[in-house]
Design a protein around this motif. Structure first.
Motif, short mmCIF file in Angstrom:
data_model
loop_
_atom_site.label_atom_id
_atom_site.label_comp_id
_atom_site.label_asym_id
_atom_site.label_seq_id
_atom_site.Cartn_x
_atom_site.Cartn_y
_atom_site.Cartn_z
N ASN A 28 0.85 -1.19 0.00
CA ASN A 28 0.00 0.00 0.00
C ASN A 28 0.89 1.24 0.00
OD1 ASN A 28 -2.14 1.73 0.15
ND2 ASN A 28 -2.54 1.39 2.33
N LYS A 29 0.97 1.90 -1.16
CA LYS A 29 1.79 3.11 -1.28
C LYS A 29 0.88 4.29 -1.62
CE LYS A 29 5.96 0.64 -2.77
NZ LYS A 29 7.06 0.54 -3.79
N PHE A 30 1.10 5.39 -0.91
CA PHE A 30 0.23 6.55 -1.10
C PHE A 30 0.94 7.79 -0.55
CE2 PHE A 30 -0.61 4.51 2.90
CZ PHE A 30 -0.68 5.53 3.80
N LYS A 31 0.41 8.97 -0.89
CA LYS A 31 0.94 10.25 -0.42
C LYS A 31 -0.06 11.03 0.42
CE LYS A 31 4.29 10.94 -4.17
NZ LYS A 31 4.75 11.87 -5.25
N LYS A 32 -1.32 10.70 0.30
CA LYS A 32 -2.34 11.39 1.11
C LYS A 32 -2.76 10.45 2.24
CE LYS A 32 -4.97 12.23 -2.42
NZ LYS A 32 -6.14 12.71 -3.21
N LEU A 33 -2.54 10.91 3.46
CA LEU A 33 -2.78 10.10 4.65
C LEU A 33 -4.21 10.31 5.15
CD1 LEU A 33 -1.58 8.23 6.86
CD2 LEU A 33 -0.92 10.30 8.09
N SER A 34 -4.93 9.22 5.35
CA SER A 34 -6.30 9.31 5.87
C SER A 34 -6.27 9.22 7.40
CB SER A 34 -7.13 8.15 5.30
OG SER A 34 -8.43 8.17 5.86
N VAL A 35 -7.03 10.13 8.05
CA VAL A 35 -7.03 10.17 9.51
C VAL A 35 -8.39 9.77 10.09
CG1 VAL A 35 -5.24 11.93 9.61
CG2 VAL A 35 -7.64 12.62 9.46
N ILE A 36 -9.30 9.32 9.25
CA ILE A 36 -10.62 8.91 9.75
C ILE A 36 -10.52 7.50 10.35
CG2 ILE A 36 -11.82 10.34 8.08
CD1 ILE A 36 -12.34 7.83 6.43
N PRO A 37 -11.44 7.11 11.25
CA PRO A 37 -11.40 5.75 11.80
C PRO A 37 -11.57 4.70 10.70
CG PRO A 37 -12.85 7.16 13.10
CD PRO A 37 -12.49 7.94 11.88
N THR A 38 -10.83 3.63 10.80
CA THR A 38 -10.87 2.57 9.80
C THR A 38 -10.72 1.21 10.48
OG1 THR A 38 -9.91 1.81 7.71
CG2 THR A 38 -8.40 2.65 9.39
N SER A 39 -10.73 0.16 9.66
CA SER A 39 -10.65 -1.20 10.21
C SER A 39 -9.91 -2.09 9.23
CB SER A 39 -12.05 -1.76 10.48
OG SER A 39 -12.78 -1.82 9.27
N MET A 40 -9.55 -3.26 9.71
CA MET A 40 -8.85 -4.23 8.87
C MET A 40 -9.11 -5.63 9.39
SD MET A 40 -4.88 -3.97 10.17
CE MET A 40 -4.46 -5.50 9.32
N TYR A 41 -9.07 -6.59 8.45
CA TYR A 41 -9.19 -8.01 8.80
C TYR A 41 -7.79 -8.57 9.02
CZ TYR A 41 -13.97 -7.72 7.03
OH TYR A 41 -15.28 -7.39 6.82
N HIS A 42 -7.71 -9.52 9.95
CA HIS A 42 -6.42 -10.17 10.20
C HIS A 42 -6.67 -11.58 10.74
CE1 HIS A 42 -2.39 -11.07 11.30
NE2 HIS A 42 -2.59 -10.94 12.62
N ASN A 43 -6.07 -12.56 10.08
CA ASN A 43 -6.12 -13.96 10.53
C ASN A 43 -4.77 -14.35 11.09
OD1 ASN A 43 -8.68 -13.99 9.54
ND2 ASN A 43 -8.26 -15.35 7.80
N VAL A 44 -4.77 -14.80 12.33
CA VAL A 44 -3.53 -15.27 12.97
C VAL A 44 -3.44 -16.78 12.73
CG1 VAL A 44 -2.20 -15.34 15.10
CG2 VAL A 44 -3.80 -13.47 14.69
N SER A 45 -2.54 -17.17 11.86
CA SER A 45 -2.46 -18.57 11.42
C SER A 45 -1.54 -19.37 12.33
CB SER A 45 -1.95 -18.66 9.97
OG SER A 45 -2.76 -17.88 9.12
#
Length: 346
Positions: free
Chosen positions: A62-79
């Motif tokens: 994930n490469k970008f120049k504009k940083l988002s500061v709003i609340p967000t979420s992500m999925y993560h599986n611990v294998s």
């Protein structure tokens, strides 16, 4: 956006010293054009891999120049998380987070997503290492609490983030273990259904006996209530009869008292009227006597023979007593005129 630009470094390039670089944060929404000596910071974070899997991350994806500061979420599986009875499972999580301090994030980490993944994996491994598979099944609700993810919340605070919530989305075991687990679930379900069936039969018998007992109790209570109602109705009827007789007698007494009072008032009114009539007649008689006496006095003063006047009022008296005291010079014509005037006034 984060912009970097050249500074004088406290003296520029004099003496071969290094130049300092200034950093500034441009908060949107805004139109930003870097100056000639500025360049925009490019973020390179871990992100969704090219295969499109949302439960794994790939470094520098994930490469970008504009940083988002709003609340967000992500999925993560611990294998390949191992319990203390050597059972391998995959724990599925969902992380909710928000950026609080851009300066702290820029100063403390290059990839906050990778930090979250590593810290969450460490917390899950530490949680499962002290449990066997059966205990893990009963304590999966603990994975919904932030207290379980102490390393994740600590690391997020250090890099300027806040973890607002962690959601446990389930787990997945190996095929053999999962098959054994499914069979165990089926057997437990069968036994539980058998136990519930027997309990339902027992409850049905108990409900039948309880219903019969309640029915007998209700029948007895109904009979007692009917007897009580009959007694109350009889007592109420007697009380109503006594009350009615009292009311009739009271009304009769009141009527008699009112009639007696009316008779008294009528008698008093008649007596008052009679008394008033008599007083009026006496007053009238007194006024007549006073008027007659006044007239006689006036006639006497003018020399009228009162005896003749009184005799003329009684033309046929039983006895005549004549007393002549009149003067010789008065004529009969004047006497008759005065006598007529006296009779008219009376």
């Amino acid at each position: 956006a984060v912009a970097h630009g050249g500074g004088d470094g406290g003296g520029g390039d004099r003496g071969g010293g290094a130049r300092s670089v200034d950093r500034r944060v441009v908060r949107g929404p805004a139109r930003f054009i870097p100056t000639a000596d500025e360049w925009c910071h490019e973020f390179s974070w871990s992100g969704v891999p090219k295969d499109g899997s949302k439960t794994t991350v790939q470094p520098n994806a994930n490469k970008f120049k504009k940083l988002s500061v709003i609340p967000t979420s992500m999925y993560h599986n611990v294998s390949e998380v191992r319990t203390n009875d050597d059972t391998l499972i995959t724990v599925k999580l969902m992380l909710f987070f928000q950026l609080d301090s851009i300066e702290k994030m820029l100063a403390c980490t290059n990839d906050p997503i990778a930090d979250f993944v590593n810290a969450a994996s460490a917390d899950v491994i530490a949680f499962c290492s002290g449990l066997n598979y059966e205990n893990f099944l009963t304590l999966t609700g603990e994975l919904n609490k932030l207290e379980t993810f102490s390393q994740l919340t600590t690391r997020a605070h250090m890099i300027g983030y806040t973890i607002s919530k962690v959601v446990f989305r389930g787990f997945q075991a190996g095929e053999k273990l999962q098959a054994m687990h499914d069979e165990a679930i089926q057997e437990r379900t069968r036994l539980r259904l058998l136990e519930e069936t027997q309990e339902q039969q027992q409850r049905a018998e108990d409900m039948k006996l309880e219903g019969e007992r309640r029915r007998a109790k209700m029948q007895a209570e109904l009979e007692m209530e009917q007897h009580r109602l009959k007694t109350e109705l009889s007592l109420t009827a007697q009380q109503a009869s006594i009350k009615e007789q009292k009311l009739i007698q009271a009304a009769k007494n009141e009527l008699e008292a009112l009639q007696h009072e009316a008779d008294l008032k009528q008698q008093k009114a008649a007596a008052a009227v009679n008394m008033e009539i008599k007083e009026h007649e006496l007053a009238l008689e007194q006024r007549r006597n006073e008027e007659q006496l006044r007239m006689m006095r006036e006639m006497k003063q003018v020399g009228v023979d009162l005896t003749k006047v009184l005799v003329s009022q009684h033309e046929q008296p039983d006895k005549i007593l004549k007393i002549d005291t009149s003067d010789s010079h008065r004529t009969d014509t004047q006497n008759k005129g005065l006598l007529g005037a006296l009779q008219l006034n009376l």
